[in-house]
Design an enzyme around this catalytic site. Structure first.
Site, PDB file in Angstrom:
ATOM      1  N   LYS A  81       0.879  -1.177   0.000  1.00  0.00           N
ATOM      2  CA  LYS A  81       0.000   0.000   0.000  1.00  0.00           C
ATOM      3  C   LYS A  81       0.907   1.215   0.000  1.00  0.00           C
ATOM      4  O   LYS A  81       2.063   1.138   0.396  1.00  0.00           O
ATOM      5  CB  LYS A  81      -0.867   0.012   1.270  1.00  0.00           C
ATOM      6  CG  LYS A  81      -2.115   0.830   1.135  1.00  0.00           C
ATOM      7  CD  LYS A  81      -3.164   0.052   0.363  1.00  0.00           C
ATOM      8  CE  LYS A  81      -4.526   0.663   0.414  1.00  0.00           C
ATOM      9  NZ  LYS A  81      -5.535  -0.333   0.015  1.00  0.00           N
TER      10      LYS A  81
HETATM   11  N1  GLU Z   1      -7.160  -0.262  -3.477  1.00  0.00           N
HETATM   12  C1  GLU Z   1      -7.857  -1.460  -3.763  1.00  0.00           C
HETATM   13  C2  GLU Z   1      -7.930  -2.357  -2.528  1.00  0.00           C
HETATM   14  O1  GLU Z   1      -7.789  -1.913  -1.406  1.00  0.00           O
HETATM   15  C3  GLU Z   1      -7.321  -2.153  -5.008  1.00  0.00           C
HETATM   16  C4  GLU Z   1      -5.883  -2.594  -4.948  1.00  0.00           C
HETATM   17  C5  GLU Z   1      -5.352  -3.122  -6.274  1.00  0.00           C
HETATM   18  O2  GLU Z   1      -6.111  -3.271  -7.207  1.00  0.00           O
HETATM   19  O3  GLU Z   1      -4.137  -3.386  -6.330  1.00  0.00           O
HETATM   20  O4  GLU Z   1      -8.189  -3.521  -2.627  1.00  0.00           O
END
Ligand code: GLU
Length: 420
Positions: A110
């Site tokens: 993240k």
């Molecule tokens: N931000 C989204 C999540 O928390 C998608 C993450 C992604 O597609 O890599 O799952």
């Protein structure tokens, strides 16, 4: 309502407690447990951006990789004024469990920038994004770590990231980021995937419990990418959306709201609480409505020890990451609510991110119907695996999902061994 987070209950310590419970249940070996309890790699960057008035501002950004045992790190980028390194570590850990529980060959990551994107002009946002991308390009790339949209970022931001990384490489690298516009290698169905995935899991779980979706009532907190699309898909499936909200409050109509008009209002820059076809409700009131299904799709810790006793929904589908704190989780489990946990319920986004990455790598693209069918297959299969473990062991779905995910990652970590 801002999340209430005190120092003793940081996001990371909550994520670690959930991990500990799964590790205990699995009897995880000490070496593996130590590795998985912490993030693998974290990069903190401070970087200047020129504002439109010629001044410079210094911004702080993060990219954290929790685990890469099963493949490249994967996870979104969040642009938010309250973002902390601790939040990002916790969210990176959740991504590891999320990719594992739905069987994707990825790890978890993240990142984000501490900023209020709505207060920046388009040019400022572009400069911030390009400079931040350059700063984290040390550790990202299609085989290493693949960012995606999250709170405060969208397909346009992903296009700037893809362009910046491609300019550095000297050729186009579409697989370096997902959630891009389709004109540069994005996937059909990626925008709707988080909401569609949530709706698929919710409908399957309701059928399993003998709750008839047709005419069942739904309240949705948060009317962004997840909340609005799940409202559309659940309404198409015959459910009645009785309340929705955004950060300023919401609207309630017991006979049902017209989701398409609400989306049109939002897209014109309006607030759902300004919608004339219902009564105003606060975010707190919305959570306590007497509905069949509640979808908290706003942000973390919205339901806690304080308001959980007043939540009346039979099914709670976690659209946001960690919208229930551990106290709320215990209170609602005790009173028999069916909680569809975030790492499963909101995994649709990363599932179609995976499909996007695969399409980019093979340079061959699928129509929306193909993408949605594959999404359905993954979500229903993953839900069934979690539900089977939950009923075999008499566990809530969250504990079952965590155990399956941690076991998958632990096996990969153990079989690879500790280097050197
Ligand atoms: N931000 C989204 C999540 O928390 C998608 C993450 C992604 O597609 O890599 O799952």
């Amino acid at each position: 309502m801002p999340p209430v987070v005190d120092a003793r209950r940081s996001a990371l310590s909550i994520a670690q407690r959930q991990f500990d419970a799964a590790a205990d249940a699995l009897g995880l070996e000490d070496s593996v447990r130590k590795v998985l309890r912490e993030v693998k790699r974290e990069l903190v960057v401070h970087f200047p951006v020129e504002m439109d008035d010629g001044s410079f501002r210094l911004f702080t950004g993060f990219r954290v990789q929790h685990n890469i045992a099963r493949g490249p790190a994967k996870g979104g980028l969040r642009f938010h004024p309250g973002l902390t390194l601790d939040d990002v570590r916790a969210l990176a850990m959740y991504m590891t469990w999320k990719t594992a529980v739905v069987g994707l060959p990825f790890g978890g990551a993240k990142g984000g920038v501490v900023c209020e994107p709505r207060s920046l002009s388009d040019n400022e946002l572009e400069r911030l994004t390009r400079r931040f991308t350059t700063e984290i390009s040390l550790i990202v790339g299609p085989d290493r770590d693949i960012p995606a949209p999250d709170l405060g970022t969208d397909a346009h931001v992903m296009a700037w990231i893809m362009d910046t990384l491609s300019m550095h490489a000297g050729f186009s690298v579409p697989a370096s980021v997902t959630g891009k516009p389709t004109s540069i290698g994005g996937s059909e169905g990626r925008y709707t995937a988080p909401g569609r995935g949530l709706a698929l899991v919710t409908l399957q779980a309701m059928r399993d419990r003998g709750i008839d979706p047709s005419g069942a009532t739904v309240a949705i907190q948060g009317f962004g990418k997840v909340g609005s699309v799940s409202a559309q898909v659940l309404a198409e499936s015959g459910m009645t959306i009785v309340a929705v909200s955004d950060s300023r409050g919401g609207v309630h109509r017991s006979g049902g709201l017209d989701v398409e008009s609400l989306i049109a209002l939002r897209d014109e820059g309006g607030r759902v609480s300004e919608y004339g076809g219902g009564d105003r409700v606060t975010n707190e009131e919305l959570l306590e409505l007497d509905v069949d299904v509640l979808v908290p799709a706003a942000t973390e810790a919205q339901i806690n020890a304080h308001n959980a006793p007043a939540v009346r929904a039979r099914v709670i589908a976690e659209g946001a990451n960690a919208p229930l704190d551990p106290d709320a989780d215990a209170i609602l489990n005790d009173r028999g609510a069916l909680i569809l946990p975030d790492i499963l319920a909101n995994a649709g986004g990363v599932v179609v991110s995976y499909l996007e990455w695969v399409q980019d790598q093979q340079a061959y693209f699928w129509a929306a119907g193909e993408v949605n069918a594959r999404l359905r297959e993954v979500m229903v299969r993953s839900y069934q695996q979690v539900a089977a473990r939950a009923s075999e062991r008499g566990l809530p779905l969250r504990a079952a999902a965590m155990e399956l995910a941690v076991d998958t990652v632990a096996q990969a970590t153990a079989v690879r061994g500790i280097y050197p």
